[in-house]
Write an enzyme that holds these catalytic residues in place. Structure first.
Site, short mmCIF file in Angstrom:
data_model
loop_
_atom_site.label_atom_id
_atom_site.label_comp_id
_atom_site.label_asym_id
_atom_site.label_seq_id
_atom_site.Cartn_x
_atom_site.Cartn_y
_atom_site.Cartn_z
N SER A 194 0.84 -1.21 0.00
CA SER A 194 0.00 0.00 0.00
C SER A 194 0.87 1.25 0.00
O SER A 194 1.65 1.50 0.92
CB SER A 194 -0.91 0.01 1.23
OG SER A 194 -1.58 1.25 1.28
N HIS A 233 -1.11 -1.09 -4.36
CA HIS A 233 -2.41 -0.79 -3.76
C HIS A 233 -2.46 0.71 -3.49
O HIS A 233 -1.60 1.27 -2.80
CB HIS A 233 -2.60 -1.59 -2.47
CG HIS A 233 -3.96 -1.44 -1.87
ND1 HIS A 233 -5.06 -2.12 -2.35
CD2 HIS A 233 -4.41 -0.69 -0.85
CE1 HIS A 233 -6.13 -1.80 -1.64
NE2 HIS A 233 -5.76 -0.92 -0.71
N ASP A 251 -4.73 3.82 -2.13
CA ASP A 251 -5.87 4.16 -1.28
C ASP A 251 -6.31 5.60 -1.47
O ASP A 251 -5.56 6.52 -1.19
CB ASP A 251 -5.48 3.98 0.20
CG ASP A 251 -5.34 2.52 0.57
OD1 ASP A 251 -6.28 1.75 0.32
OD2 ASP A 251 -4.28 2.16 1.11
N MET A 291 -8.96 8.43 -0.28
CA MET A 291 -9.88 8.79 0.82
C MET A 291 -10.36 10.22 0.65
O MET A 291 -9.55 11.11 0.35
CB MET A 291 -9.15 8.67 2.16
CG MET A 291 -8.49 7.33 2.37
SD MET A 291 -7.58 7.32 3.91
CE MET A 291 -6.87 5.67 3.85
N HIS A 317 -8.27 1.53 -4.50
CA HIS A 317 -9.29 1.29 -3.49
C HIS A 317 -9.93 2.63 -3.13
O HIS A 317 -9.29 3.47 -2.50
CB HIS A 317 -8.61 0.64 -2.26
CG HIS A 317 -9.48 0.46 -1.07
ND1 HIS A 317 -8.96 0.21 0.18
CD2 HIS A 317 -10.82 0.48 -0.92
CE1 HIS A 317 -9.95 0.09 1.06
NE2 HIS A 317 -11.10 0.26 0.42
N MET A 322 -12.18 4.91 -1.09
CA MET A 322 -12.92 5.13 0.15
C MET A 322 -13.57 6.50 0.04
O MET A 322 -13.18 7.46 0.72
CB MET A 322 -11.97 5.02 1.34
CG MET A 322 -11.56 3.59 1.63
SD MET A 322 -10.02 3.46 2.56
CE MET A 322 -8.85 3.53 1.21
N MET A 381 -12.02 -5.55 4.24
CA MET A 381 -11.32 -4.70 5.21
C MET A 381 -11.13 -5.47 6.52
O MET A 381 -12.10 -5.96 7.11
CB MET A 381 -12.11 -3.42 5.48
CG MET A 381 -12.23 -2.48 4.29
SD MET A 381 -10.67 -2.07 3.48
CE MET A 381 -9.73 -1.39 4.84
N ASP A 428 -7.24 -6.37 3.43
CA ASP A 428 -6.69 -5.01 3.53
C ASP A 428 -6.76 -4.48 4.95
O ASP A 428 -7.84 -4.17 5.46
CB ASP A 428 -7.47 -4.10 2.57
CG ASP A 428 -6.84 -2.73 2.44
OD1 ASP A 428 -5.71 -2.54 2.95
OD2 ASP A 428 -7.46 -1.85 1.80
C1 DX5 Z 1 -6.83 1.50 5.16
C2 DX5 Z 1 -6.32 1.25 3.76
C3 DX5 Z 1 -5.26 0.23 3.71
C4 DX5 Z 1 -4.00 0.60 4.43
C5 DX5 Z 1 -3.33 -0.66 4.87
O1 DX5 Z 1 -7.92 2.34 5.10
O2 DX5 Z 1 -7.37 0.82 2.93
O3 DX5 Z 1 -4.97 -0.14 2.37
O4 DX5 Z 1 -3.11 1.34 3.62
O5 DX5 Z 1 -2.27 -0.32 5.68
P1 DX5 Z 1 -1.67 -1.32 6.77
O6 DX5 Z 1 -1.19 -2.53 6.02
O7 DX5 Z 1 -0.57 -0.53 7.38
O8 DX5 Z 1 -2.78 -1.66 7.73
ZN ZN Z 2 -6.85 -0.09 0.92
#
Ligand code: DX5
Ligand code: ZN
Length: 216
Positions: A8, A33, A35, A37, A66, A68, A137, A175
């Site tokens: 990630s 990956h 993320d 947000m 991903h 969010m 998740m 994840d």
């Molecule tokens: C959390 C993200 C994850 C995060 C995972 O909201 O969707 O992808 O980056 O990070 P770790 O592996 O540190 O929990």
């Molecule tokens: Zn993620």
């Protein structure tokens, strides 16, 4: 098929992203990956299109994006244009999930659905046949480096059974909080893709950590 590793980028060094992209390029990792947000669906804001385009320019492996965010349909085309290979939307953010998934596929991306820790696996019953990916998740989304929720193991078993029952080709991606102590059990329960942020980028030798996760 052997399992996949998706480090990630959220835990990478944003002051020198290119170095961490090269690190992933030269490692045994399979995907990036990414993320996204929005500060509404989750209580944090990460990054948007300029950063994803910059990652895409240097990444030699697929971008697994991903989302969010609320109303993800509005931006599916823009994520395709930014270089997304797969796009996952949250079931909790999509009142017309079937339409959202068809839209992602029509744009030429792999389609994924992400589910929060409180969302039961059976909510996927009528969509699983259409999916390429389920992003399960194992922490509450919003931040890297959180503690793995133990109930995930049972949910992975349930999801694996649902996929077999329906003959779906969906991969199970885990994840949040994946580490060297829990990844083998996750694989044993049926996981196909391991996302790892803190475990990879917080380790002294990220490339070696990826190799360990890849061995299984
Ligand atoms: C959390 C993200 C994850 C995060 C995972 O909201 O969707 O992808 O980056 O990070 P770790 O592996 O540190 O929990
Ligand atoms: Zn993620």
């Amino acid at each position: 098929m052997s399992h996949l590793i998706a480090p990630s980028i959220l835990s990478a060094n944003f002051a020198n992203l290119q170095a961490d992209i090269e690190l992933i390029n030269n490692s045994e990792a399979d995907w990036f990956h990414v993320d996204v947000m929005d500060g509404v669906f989750v209580p944090n804001i990460s990054f948007g299109f300029p950063v994803i385009k910059a990652i895409s320019k240097f990444a030699k492996k697929p971008l697994d994006v991903h989302l969010m965010i609320v109303e993800p349909d509005r931006y599916a085309q823009a994520f395709k244009d930014a270089g997304a290979g797969s796009l996952s939307v949250h079931i909790e953010a999509c009142p017309h999930l079937h339409r959202s998934i068809q839209n992602i596929k029509n744009l030429g991306m792999k389609a994924g659905v992400a589910i929060n820790p409180h969302t039961p696996v059976h909510m996927l019953e009528d969509i699983i046949a259409d999916l390429d990916l389920v992003c399960m998740m194992s922490v509450n989304p919003g931040f890297g480096g959180q503690k793995f929720i133990q109930n995930t193991f049972e949910k992975v078993r349930q999801l694996h059974a649902l996929i077999l029952r329906q003959g779906s080709k969906a991969l199970i991606e885990i994840d949040g909080g994946v580490d060297l102590n829990n990844y083998q059990e996750l694989l044993h329960c049926g996981a196909n893709v391991l996302v790892a942020g803190n475990t990879v980028f917080g380790s002294p030798n990220p490339s070696e950590t990826i190799s360990l996760l890849k061995k299984g």
